[in-house]
Design an enzyme around this catalytic site. Sequence first.
Site, PDB file in Angstrom:
ATOM      1  CG  ASN A 109      94.997  43.215 -52.715  1.00  0.00           C
ATOM      2  OD1 ASN A 109      94.737  44.289 -52.392  1.00  0.00           O
ATOM      3  ND2 ASN A 109      95.392  42.473 -52.049  1.00  0.00           N
ATOM      4  CG  PHE A 147      95.390  50.361 -45.537  1.00  0.00           C
ATOM      5  CD1 PHE A 147      95.491  48.805 -45.687  1.00  0.00           C
ATOM      6  CD2 PHE A 147      95.792  50.112 -44.231  1.00  0.00           C
ATOM      7  CE1 PHE A 147      96.276  48.061 -44.832  1.00  0.00           C
ATOM      8  CE2 PHE A 147      97.393  50.039 -43.633  1.00  0.00           C
ATOM      9  CZ  PHE A 147      97.164  48.581 -43.895  1.00  0.00           C
ATOM     10  CB  SER A 199      99.221  46.496 -46.345  1.00  0.00           C
ATOM     11  OG  SER A 199      99.019  46.861 -48.022  1.00  0.00           O
ATOM     12  CG  ASN A 243      98.532  46.709 -52.311  1.00  0.00           C
ATOM     13  OD1 ASN A 243      99.576  46.650 -52.655  1.00  0.00           O
ATOM     14  ND2 ASN A 243      97.519  45.623 -51.365  1.00  0.00           N
ATOM     15  CB  THR A 244     100.599  51.659 -47.237  1.00  0.00           C
ATOM     16  OG1 THR A 244      98.305  51.363 -47.230  1.00  0.00           O
ATOM     17  CG2 THR A 244     100.370  52.766 -46.628  1.00  0.00           C
ATOM     18  CE  LYS A 261      97.744  39.272 -42.782  1.00  0.00           C
ATOM     19  NZ  LYS A 261      96.221  39.469 -42.713  1.00  0.00           N
ATOM     20  CG  ASN A 318      99.065  41.142 -45.552  1.00  0.00           C
ATOM     21  OD1 ASN A 318      98.862  41.549 -46.316  1.00  0.00           O
ATOM     22  ND2 ASN A 318      99.113  42.651 -44.660  1.00  0.00           N
TER      23      ASN A 318
END
Length: 344
Positions: A110, A114, A174, A176-177, A216, A245
Amino acid sequence: MSYALFRPLLFNMDPERAHDMTLALLDKAHKARALGFVYGQQALPVDSMGLRFSNPVGLAAGLDKNGDYIDALAELGFGFIEIGTVTPKPQAGNDKPRLFRIKQAEAIINRMGFNNKGVDHLIQNVKRCKYKGNIGINIGKNAVTPVENAADDYVYCLERVYPHASYITVNISSPNTANLRDLQSGEALTALLDTIKERHSQLATEYGFYVPLVLKVAPDLDESQIDYISQQLIDFEIDGLITTNTTLSRVGVEDLPDGEQMGGLSGRPVSHLSTLVLQQFAERLDHKVALVGVGGIDSGAKAVKKIEVGADLVQLYSGLIYQGPGLVQSCIQAIGGYYDTLSE
């Protein structure tokens, strides 16, 4: 059995559309009072972070980003629910498509970014829900916020969710940021934790009660990073650590369709790596910080493995997509059996 029959239909749909439809159907079943009869709660009490959990198997953040389905998800038998990641302002996330199944490996990639409706929307959902168990709220920063100003976003969310959360998770892992994972290392981590912990302590005084604070982290950490993070957790008296994660590694999916997609990999291929990182943190932290094991749990045996290497609690996400809601009960039963062997 019912999920096994339903899964082929879902897997023929676009993954994100299937995700949304599944949650909507789950909500309808909850409102029809059909879920508790099928699943129900299994009691296996666990005390951790100053909280009592009805059982040690929770839902990981990401599945219900906005807290829209708390009551429905709780009826699947989870011992706790973590919602988010939520940011100060609503944001659409990354461009679609951004969610990919890799069926041969029972994996998911993915790059959601966010996507959420903002912290105020989430708080209203928490205030409306009837679930009386522990609700963790996972907080992050908006994509448009420069990473050097990330602490402002985390504090903003912290202040708003504090009176509504059983525990609060600071998500700095994450992939993805942009540049978010830079906050896991060196002075950036120290400065972030210093700012968050100072405001957290003030909020505890203001409200007259203490809400545990959790970090996390990613599985893509070397031993020096694990050493540093472990010491920071102890120095700042952080209550819990969620490992892990998603991973940037493509081991196990590199030759499969969509295995090259950008984003974080979860599911079966991340199981060994996330468990290894969990074990490394457990060895360093020596029970000073509660540990939550997540990553690649698709069976009761995988859940038990996390407990064996040091987890106090576990969380599920991708395994639910492939195994179905019955995985919750399987994990609770397996962990209960493991506890029984310890007491013999």
